[in-house]
Design an enzyme around this catalytic site. Structure first.
Site, PDB file in Angstrom:
ATOM      1  CG  HIS A  55      43.986  89.332  61.017  1.00 47.02           C
ATOM      2  ND1 HIS A  55      44.258  88.209  61.718  1.00 47.02           N
ATOM      3  CD2 HIS A  55      43.015  88.895  60.435  1.00 47.02           C
ATOM      4  CE1 HIS A  55      43.510  87.393  61.480  1.00 47.02           C
ATOM      5  NE2 HIS A  55      42.832  87.602  60.471  1.00 47.02           N
ATOM      6  CG  ASP A  58      46.244  89.601  64.128  1.00 44.93           C
ATOM      7  OD1 ASP A  58      45.257  89.948  64.872  1.00 44.93           O
ATOM      8  OD2 ASP A  58      46.717  88.858  63.202  1.00 44.93           O
ATOM      9  CG  MET A  89      48.730  85.045  54.078  1.00 47.52           C
ATOM     10  SD  MET A  89      47.854  85.642  55.477  1.00 47.52           S
ATOM     11  CE  MET A  89      47.165  84.112  56.038  1.00 47.52           C
ATOM     12  CD  GLU A 182      40.091  81.678  55.647  1.00 42.10           C
ATOM     13  OE1 GLU A 182      41.204  82.317  55.488  1.00 42.10           O
ATOM     14  OE2 GLU A 182      40.060  80.948  56.730  1.00 42.10           O
ATOM     15  CE  LYS A 184      34.077  80.454  60.393  1.00 41.21           C
ATOM     16  NZ  LYS A 184      34.743  80.984  61.605  1.00 41.21           N
ATOM     17  CD  GLU A 218      40.137  77.688  59.022  1.00 32.20           C
ATOM     18  OE1 GLU A 218      40.732  78.735  58.838  1.00 32.20           O
ATOM     19  OE2 GLU A 218      39.445  77.660  59.960  1.00 32.20           O
ATOM     20  CG  HIS A 221      36.420  77.903  57.387  1.00 32.07           C
ATOM     21  ND1 HIS A 221      36.777  79.052  56.933  1.00 32.07           N
ATOM     22  CD2 HIS A 221      36.567  78.044  58.598  1.00 32.07           C
ATOM     23  CE1 HIS A 221      37.525  79.694  57.746  1.00 32.07           C
ATOM     24  NE2 HIS A 221      37.226  79.278  58.849  1.00 32.07           N
ATOM     25  CG  ASP A 246      44.054  79.139  56.794  1.00 31.67           C
ATOM     26  OD1 ASP A 246      45.051  79.549  56.207  1.00 31.67           O
ATOM     27  OD2 ASP A 246      43.138  80.246  56.978  1.00 31.67           O
ATOM     28  CG  ASP A 256      35.918  78.409  63.186  1.00 28.03           C
ATOM     29  OD1 ASP A 256      36.625  77.281  62.493  1.00 28.03           O
ATOM     30  OD2 ASP A 256      36.457  79.763  62.960  1.00 28.03           O
ATOM     31  CG  ASP A 258      39.723  77.922  64.529  1.00 23.81           C
ATOM     32  OD1 ASP A 258      39.502  77.429  63.422  1.00 23.81           O
ATOM     33  OD2 ASP A 258      39.690  79.014  64.749  1.00 23.81           O
ATOM     34  CG  ASP A 288      43.323  80.343  60.804  1.00 23.95           C
ATOM     35  OD1 ASP A 288      43.411  80.622  61.832  1.00 23.95           O
ATOM     36  OD2 ASP A 288      42.655  80.721  60.049  1.00 23.95           O
TER      37      ASP A 288
END
Ligand code: GCO
Ligand code: MN
Ligand code: MN
Length: 388
Positions: A55, A58, A89, A182, A184, A218, A221, A246, A256, A258, A288
């Site tokens: 991102h 980030d 990406m 994406e 969710k 994802e 999700h 993802d 979520d 992950d 992800d």
């Protein structure tokens, strides 16, 4: 013994926010110290990843000075050169800053919507300058806690207007960049708009440049919503829209989580890998996910290596499934294709319709024939358990 070493051709990628996750949760403070973006790249190089995604914030903190920005970018580029990692990406953080508490593209306040567009254009410039060819849109805050606050038709229009604007921006700049949406269902908002991959696929056809826009499904999700992830991925593939994926894991109905790819629902992970390999998906396999909160950075490396290794083991299992005579014979038998209806191939003609109307079918035989899916499923389980 097979070789499960990750290679460039596997396109295994991680986000700065994934291996860089410091283990903060709503109930507890961080458990790992924050690594710099460059340090994360070296860590990913060490475990054998192909690429790193990010991102905007980030990489460059939202309030960085231009001197800070230059220094971070310099170190990041050096790390990319030294490790050979790519940036396939990039994406925008449109959820962390309090300005986005009511969403970004779908916020009620037009100033927030304008700021979101500006932030994405800058994020696109940054991503493209580092080599990104896919730009992900995850609308974490694009939703509501109460439907008293927004009209979903207005929200849909704002979202569409934003994506149309950004597609034009990309074209205007001459960038080689595609968008991946994406979905969710919820978290962090009470409900997020366009909550499933299927909803995103439908929405794309309403855009001005649908050919520039695909999806980034994802695992977690669709699992949060209790849905079959593979079926959504297959639909996206069928429509030519699987631009990115993802990978992670978790049980249905949870928050979520992950988790490491394949950590929880192994059989689903197997059929997903088998699908991606069978159809010849060539995009990034992006994990992800993040390490358990119990881990230090050695554990984070175990996590990252585990994601890739499990994928490669499942890939090998998929090849075995395809080569397993008993399994393939069962699949063939289930089809029981005696050629009698091959005439229906190639679409409608009046003659075919007449001929079909004149046929008589043995409904009872069709209804009572055993399909042997129990045996097929058991063989699959045994193959996965390593006794086959
Ligand atoms: C989540 C999402 C994000 C997005 C990321 C990239 O549940 O937090 O999966 O990790 O994938 O923002 O768009
Ligand atoms: Mn997620
Ligand atoms: Mn994601």
């Amino acid at each position: 013994m097979s070789d499960y070493t990750p290679k460039a051709e596997h396109k295994f990628t991680f986000g700065l926010w994934t291996v860089g996750n410091i283990g903060r949760d709503p109930f507890g403070a961080p458990v790992r110290k924050q690594l710099t973006p460059a340090e994360i790249v070296y860590l990913l190089g060490e475990v054998g990843a192909y690429g790193v995604n990010f991102h905007d914030n980030d990489l460059i903190p939202i309030d960085a000075t231009s001197a800070e920005k230059d220094k971070i970018l310099r170190e990041f580029r050096t790390a990319l050169e030294k490790t050979g990692l790519k940036v396939p990406m990039a994406t925008t953080n449109l959820f962390g800053d309090p300005a986005f508490k009511d969403g970004a593209f779908t916020a009620n306040d037009p100033k927030v919507r304008a700021y979101a567009l500006q932030k994405v254009m800058q994020g696109i410039d940054l991503g493209v300058s580092l080599g990104a060819e896919v730009y992900v849109f995850w609308g974490g805050r694009e939703g509501t806690e109460t439907d008293a606050s927004k009209n979903p038709l207005d929200s849909g229009k704002y979202f569409r207007d934003a994506l149309n604007f950004l597609c034009e921006y990309v074209k205007d700049q001459g960038y080689n960049l595609r968008f991946a949406l994406e979905a969710k269902p919820n978290e962090p908002r009470g409900d997020i708009y366009l909550s499933t991959t299927g909803a995103m696929l439908g929405f794309i056809s309403t855009l001005d440049y649908p050919e520039m826009v695909g999806v980034n499904p994802e695992v977690a999700h669709e699992h949060m919503a209790g849905l079959n992830f593979l079926h959504h991925v297959a639909q996206a593939w069928d429509m030519g829209k699987l631009f990115h994926i993802d990978l992670n894991d978790q049980l249905f109905g949870r928050y979520d989580q992950d988790f490491r790819f394949g950590a929880v629902m192994l059989k689903q992970a197997f059929f997903l890998v088998k699908f991606l390999e069978d159809v010849g998906y060539t995009g990034s396999r992006h994990f992800d996910a993040h390490a358990f909160r119990s881990e230090d950075y050695e554990g984070v490396k175990d996590f990252a290596r585990g994601c890739m290794r499990t994928y490669l083991i499942l890939k090998e299992k998929a090849a075995r499934f395809n080569a397993d005579k008993e399994i393939q014979d069962l699949l063939k038998a289930a089809k029981a294709d005696d050629g009698a209806h091959h005439y229906l191939a190639g679409g409608y003609t009046r003659e075919k319709a007449q001929r079909l109307k004149a046929e008589s079918f043995d409904r009872e035989a069709m209804g009572t024939r055993g399909l042997a899916y129990e045996r097929l499923d058991q063989l699959t389980v045994e193959l996965l358990l390593g006794v086959r």
